[in-house]
Design a protein around this motif. Structure first.
Motif, short mmCIF file in Angstrom:
data_model
loop_
_atom_site.label_atom_id
_atom_site.label_comp_id
_atom_site.label_asym_id
_atom_site.label_seq_id
_atom_site.Cartn_x
_atom_site.Cartn_y
_atom_site.Cartn_z
N PHE A 40 3.42 -4.64 -26.19
CA PHE A 40 2.09 -5.23 -26.01
C PHE A 40 1.14 -4.07 -25.77
N SER A 41 0.30 -3.77 -26.76
CA SER A 41 -0.48 -2.54 -26.73
C SER A 41 -1.74 -2.70 -25.89
N ASP A 42 -1.59 -2.42 -24.59
CA ASP A 42 -2.71 -2.45 -23.65
C ASP A 42 -2.69 -1.11 -22.92
N PHE A 43 -3.86 -0.52 -22.70
CA PHE A 43 -3.90 0.79 -22.04
C PHE A 43 -3.59 0.70 -20.55
N ASN A 44 -3.57 -0.49 -20.00
CA ASN A 44 -3.22 -0.69 -18.60
C ASN A 44 -1.73 -1.02 -18.49
N ILE A 45 -0.94 -0.11 -17.92
CA ILE A 45 0.50 -0.29 -17.85
C ILE A 45 0.87 -1.49 -16.98
N ASN A 46 0.13 -1.73 -15.90
CA ASN A 46 0.41 -2.89 -15.05
C ASN A 46 0.28 -4.20 -15.83
N ARG A 47 -0.75 -4.29 -16.68
CA ARG A 47 -0.91 -5.51 -17.49
C ARG A 47 0.22 -5.64 -18.50
N GLN A 48 0.64 -4.49 -19.09
CA GLN A 48 1.77 -4.53 -20.01
C GLN A 48 3.02 -5.05 -19.32
N VAL A 49 3.27 -4.53 -18.12
CA VAL A 49 4.46 -4.94 -17.37
C VAL A 49 4.42 -6.44 -17.09
N GLU A 50 3.28 -6.94 -16.62
CA GLU A 50 3.18 -8.37 -16.30
C GLU A 50 3.31 -9.23 -17.55
N ASN A 74 5.26 7.94 -12.69
CA ASN A 74 5.32 7.75 -11.24
C ASN A 74 4.65 6.46 -10.81
N ASP A 75 3.61 6.05 -11.53
CA ASP A 75 2.96 4.78 -11.21
C ASP A 75 3.85 3.60 -11.58
N VAL A 76 4.48 3.65 -12.74
CA VAL A 76 5.24 2.48 -13.21
C VAL A 76 6.48 2.23 -12.36
N ILE A 77 7.12 3.28 -11.86
CA ILE A 77 8.33 3.06 -11.07
C ILE A 77 8.02 2.50 -9.68
N LYS A 78 6.73 2.48 -9.31
CA LYS A 78 6.33 1.90 -8.03
C LYS A 78 6.02 0.41 -8.15
N ILE A 79 5.95 -0.10 -9.37
CA ILE A 79 5.61 -1.52 -9.57
C ILE A 79 6.76 -2.39 -9.08
N ASN A 80 6.42 -3.48 -8.43
CA ASN A 80 7.42 -4.39 -7.87
C ASN A 80 8.41 -4.85 -8.95
N GLY A 81 9.70 -4.70 -8.66
CA GLY A 81 10.76 -5.17 -9.56
C GLY A 81 11.28 -4.11 -10.51
N ILE A 82 10.57 -3.01 -10.67
CA ILE A 82 11.04 -1.94 -11.57
C ILE A 82 12.14 -1.14 -10.87
N ILE A 122 13.45 15.88 -13.92
CA ILE A 122 14.32 16.13 -12.77
C ILE A 122 13.76 15.43 -11.53
N ASP A 123 12.44 15.46 -11.37
CA ASP A 123 11.80 14.78 -10.24
C ASP A 123 11.96 13.27 -10.36
N LEU A 124 11.74 12.72 -11.55
CA LEU A 124 11.88 11.27 -11.75
C LEU A 124 13.33 10.83 -11.53
N ASN A 125 14.26 11.67 -11.93
CA ASN A 125 15.67 11.34 -11.79
C ASN A 125 16.08 11.20 -10.32
N LYS A 126 15.33 11.88 -9.44
CA LYS A 126 15.59 11.77 -8.00
C LYS A 126 15.01 10.47 -7.42
N LYS A 127 14.00 9.93 -8.11
CA LYS A 127 13.26 8.79 -7.57
C LYS A 127 13.73 7.44 -8.11
N THR A 128 14.32 7.44 -9.29
CA THR A 128 14.67 6.17 -9.92
C THR A 128 15.88 6.34 -10.83
N PHE A 129 16.41 5.23 -11.32
CA PHE A 129 17.49 5.26 -12.31
C PHE A 129 16.87 5.58 -13.66
N LEU A 130 17.23 6.71 -14.23
CA LEU A 130 16.55 7.25 -15.41
C LEU A 130 17.53 7.51 -16.54
N TRP A 131 17.11 7.15 -17.76
CA TRP A 131 17.79 7.69 -18.94
C TRP A 131 16.78 8.00 -20.03
#
Length: 292
Positions: free
Chosen positions: A52-62, A99-107, A128-137
């Motif tokens: 869903f091509s929206d520039f707001n990532i929060n709206r895309q997630v919802e 960093n913003d998207v991994i803070k969204i509820n449920g991610i 490397i920093d993201l890998n410390k904060k969340t499950f990443l691939w």
């Protein structure tokens, strides 16, 4: 199940169903910019037909949460940046977006599709920093190990460069998966096996198997019209996927066993449209082989 599926892996890791949300980071691709339009099989959306091509990532997630809730119920999600090259571009923009998207509820995790030649030092530091904060691939487009085919499909980097990217991720202990395409122009069953054996050798976190299909908005469409190329049949595809799964180590997670073309743009081969039948035939063949 005959092999380790992503669904089972994530259920085991997180204790319940986890849903991938396909997101558009509005990134580009150096291969499109610098190398005559990019890989010949890539669509105009860069494999992002279902975002869903929206520039707001929060709206895309919802939006994606709501859309996917029609199929499955879950409160756990992987943010999947699918189309184009998601480690290419302004590093400040990328860092903020991830960093913003991994803070969204449920991610609960982050999946980043990219290229093996887009893992410079700044990018690796970010990963490397993201890998410390969340499950990443990360997802890397291998497609094939045949250098002639790599040049033909205009992948834009050599097999050696792919291997260099893999080694960077391995040294950083970052999970990655590889995409394999069966049915690329002029490839043989031997080529498929060579690619498969390489996947076994590098031991990725996961693998995606696709058949080659042609969409009107790709460079492959023109190539198909102008050249005598034989397209892989459904029976051939079922056989090579089953051969692949039989040999696949259990620790390599299978993320996909067939592709999903955009029916409005897809022109050949027509059997690719019936995804459920392809999957059913793969399961049926595995059962005949008594594969466990």
């Amino acid at each position: 199940m005959y092999y380790t599926t992503l669904n089972d892996y994530l259920k085991n890791k997180f204790g319940s169903k986890v849903i991938k949300l396909s997101l558009d980071g509005h990134n580009s691709c150096p291969n499109r910019i610098n190398n005559q339009g990019g890989c010949i099989f890539c669509s105009s959306r860069g494999a992002g037909e279902f975002t869903f091509s929206d520039f707001n990532i929060n709206r895309q997630v919802e939006f994606q949460k709501t859309f996917m809730s029609k199929k499955w119920k879950s409160d756990k999600f992987i943010a999947y940046f699918q189309n184009f090259t998601n480690t290419y571009g302004d590093i400040g923009y990328l860092k903020k977006m991830y960093n913003d998207v991994i803070k969204i509820n449920g991610i609960v995790g982050l999946a980043i599709a990219t290229r093996a030649d887009c893992l410079n030092d700044e990018v690796m530091e970010m990963l490397i920093d993201l890998n410390k904060k969340t499950f990443l691939w990360l997802e890397l487009g291998l497609q094939t190990v045949n250098e002639k085919t790599i040049e033909l499909i205009n992948r834009g980097y050599t097999h050696r460069e792919f291997e260099d990217g893999v080694n960077k991720l391995k040294r950083a202990n970052i999970k990655f998966l590889t995409h394999v395409i069966y049915g690329l122009p002029y490839e043989t069953y031997e080529d498929y096996l060579n690619t498969l054996n390489y996947v076994y050798k590098i031991k990725p976190f996961g693998v995606k198997f696709h058949s080659l299909y042609i969409q009107r908005d790709s460079k492959l469409f023109k190539f198909y019209l102008e050249n005598d190329i034989r397209l892989i049949t459904r029976d051939e595809y079922v056989k090579i996927v089953c051969d692949s799964l039989e040999k696949l180590p259990k620790e390599i997670v299978v993320h996909r066993i067939t592709g999903d073309p955009d029916k409005k743009l897809h022109i050949a081969p027509m059997w690719c449209r019936d995804k459920l039948t392809v999957i059913s035939e793969i399961y049926s063949e595995l059962k005949k082989r008594k594969f466990k």
